[in-house]
Every structure is written in C-alpha cells, then in structure tokens.
Design an enzyme around this catalytic site. Structure first.
Site, short mmCIF file in Angstrom:
data_model
loop_
_atom_site.label_atom_id
_atom_site.label_comp_id
_atom_site.label_asym_id
_atom_site.label_seq_id
_atom_site.Cartn_x
_atom_site.Cartn_y
_atom_site.Cartn_z
N ALA A 85 15.67 86.48 16.00
CA ALA A 85 16.64 85.67 15.26
C ALA A 85 16.30 84.18 15.28
CB ALA A 85 18.03 85.89 15.85
N CYS A 113 49.27 92.21 34.01
CA CYS A 113 50.01 91.27 33.17
C CYS A 113 50.93 90.39 34.02
CB CYS A 113 50.83 92.09 32.15
SG CYS A 113 51.98 91.12 31.19
N HIS A 136 35.12 92.60 16.58
CA HIS A 136 35.30 93.54 17.69
C HIS A 136 35.96 92.92 18.92
CE1 HIS A 136 31.96 96.33 15.87
NE2 HIS A 136 33.14 96.46 15.28
#
Ligand code: BJW
Ligand code: ZN
Length: 238
Positions: free
Chosen positions: A228, A144, A117
């Site tokens: 986890a 940019c 992602h």
C-alpha cells in the site's frame, strides 16, 4: 486496463479510499487471511461471533485485550499518512471507508472516516445501551459502569448486521465519487466486499491496490500490485 501513470489524484473531485487489513500490514498488524493471518491461529467461530461471546465472554475478551495491546504498540504507516494528506491538501472531498477497527486512519489525520466493522477501542453494553471509548492497551474493567453487565467489544462480528447509518453514509460517498481506490482487502467478507463495485455504476475510475490478485480484480480499471505505501506514493504525487 490502462497504466495508472495516466491517473492523477488532482484530477478528481470526490475520492473514496476503501481500505482493509492490508493497509495496516506494514504497521505490523496481522491481516485476517493468508499466511500469518489471525484466522490461522484463532478460529472465528470461537472469537468473532455473538454466540462465542455469550458462551465464554472472558475468552473473547482475552483475545481482544491481546489485540488492543498489540495494535496499541503499532503505529500508522506511510499509506495512512498519504491518504490523510489527500484529504488535507487536495481540492477534493475525500472519504475513507474502512473495514479496519484499529483507528489508524484517524490517528494519521484523516477526519472523514467511516468504520464499517466498528472499533477495537469502543465497547458497548447491550443491556442499557451505554458506550465507552478508551485507548487503554488492555481494558481492565470488563463490566458496564452503569448496570454491571459485560461490556461487548463494539466490533462487527460474523452474523452481526453492520450499522445502517454507516452503510448509508458509505454508499452516499461511493455513489458520489469519481475515483475509488480499494486498498488491502481480500474482498471476501460481505456486504463490504461488494460496496466498492457500486462506484462503477456512476462512472467512477476504480483502482485496486493489493500485492495479490483478488476475486474482484477484474472489475477494476487499474490494479496496482504491491504494498500500500509504495503504490500510494506512486499514485498520489502532490
Ligand atoms: C496488502 C498488504 C500490503 C497484505 N498492502 N495490501 C456466504 C456467502 C455470502 C455471505 C455470507 C456467507 N456466509 C456468511 C455470510 C455473511 C458474512 C460473510 O461475508 N462471510 C464470508 C466470509 C463468506 N458476513 C457477515 O456476517 C457480516 N454481516 C452480515 O452479513 O449481516 C447480515 C447477516 C446476518 C446474519 C446471517 C447472515 C448475514 C459481518 C461481517 C463482519 C466481519 N468482521 C470482521 C472482524 C471480525 C472480528 C474481529 O476482528 O474480532 O472484519 S471479519 C474480518 O474480515 C474483519 C475484516 O474487516 C474483514 C475483511 O478482511 P480484509 O480487510 O479484507 O482482510 P484480509 O485479511 O481478508 O485481506 C487482507 C488483504 O490485504 C489481502 O488481500 C492481502 O493480499 C492484502 N495485503 N499486505 C496492501 N502491504
Ligand atoms: Zn449497561
């Protein structure tokens, strides 16, 4: 479903860790869904799709700069470190396929990381195809440096296609693995949700680590219910 006590990571040659927001929860990064999740406070139609960005790029950038600062103030946790240690210490090919954009696996030392992602730290220009990566807590120049158009966070928003090359590399690793460990994902976002299950077709052992049951739990050989870091410490005994 048998106990994971019989599973030793040392017995596998090609391991895929497939991770979601839950692996970073213990670092203090909020997950997306559930109590305290991002989508409780920010509706994804206003912050996480191309239409929202085109309508109000400043609003989307304020959201993402807030997240850069928040994630930048957090650190990888023991779960990321155990996964990195598997790549370094086991005599096995280890691949991390992650839905996360925080970059914590790489900071913890994992080298073979595929980001499904995108990344919170990378921006791109859709006009001249320029790209830029920086870990500034808040990106100051939102335009940019080549053509002056808006930088776009290089995150895969809803309705965006995932990068084909990343999908292909991930599927190659999944189709070749003998152990897949899915960690901290609710398995509701496609196409990522379905990807770990493909490992069943090649006879791999599938383990799910999540404090909660998910819609795909029944497809796993073993489910470890807990955070986890604790579950990985039990699974990965060196
Ligand atoms: C712990 C823990 C601890 C807690 N230890 N665990 C209808 C049907 C099917 C598909 C669609 C549909 N309508 C639309 C779609 C497509 C859409 C989709 O899947 N939507 C679903 C929500 C229905 N998908 C897409 O749009 C994708 N693109 C695509 O399909 O392209 C083709 C297409 C094009 C045009 C039209 C239609 C199709 C792109 C998806 C991109 C997702 N991007 C996001 C980020 C958004 C932006 C941003 O960040 O700014 O990625 S969404 C968000 O969810 C983020 C995550 O990577 C992703 C997955 O979330 P994850 O990681 O699973 O986190 P949570 O929060 O959901 O779960 C956390 C888990 O951790 C929980 O289970 C906890 O229990 C657990 N946990 N503490 C271990 N300590
Ligand atoms: Zn440009």
């Amino acid at each position: 479903m048998t106990s994971t006590k019989s599973v030793r990571v040392q017995d596998f040659k090609r391991i895929v860790f497939f991770t979601g927001a839950g692996v970073s929860a213990e670092s203090g990064v909020p997950t997306f869904r559930g109590k305290g999740g991002m989508w409780e406070q920010y509706d994804y139609q206003s912050y996480a799709c191309q239409d929202a960005f085109e309508k109000d790029p400043e609003k989307v950038w304020t959201f993402n700069n807030m997240r850069r600062s928040m994630v930048g103030a957090c650190q990888p946790n023991e779960a990321h470190r155990i996964i990195a240690r598997c790549e370094q210490d086991l005599d096995a090919e280890v691949t991390v396929v992650t839905q996360n954009i925080d970059g914590f696996h790489q900071i913890a030392g994992s080298q073979n990381v595929l980001e499904l992602h995108g990344s919170l730290w990378r921006v791109r220009c859709d006009v001249c195809h320029n790209q830029h990566t920086s870990h500034e807590p808040s990106l100051e120049d939102l335009h940019c440096d080549r053509c002056g158009s808006w930088w776009r966070p290089d995150i895969v928003w809803f309705g965006d296609n995932l990068l084909q090359a990343v999908i292909e590399k991930s599927m190659r690793a999944i189709y070749a693995c003998d152990l897949l460990v899915s960690i901290g994902t609710s398995a509701v976002v496609f196409p990522a949700a379905q990807m770990p299950l493909e490992a069943r077709n090649v006879g791999a052992t599938l383990i799910e680590i999540n404090p909660e049951e998910t819609r795909l739990s029944s497809f796993y050989d073993h489910c470890m219910r807990g955070p986890a870091s604790k579950m990985l410490a039990e699974l990965c005994v060196f």
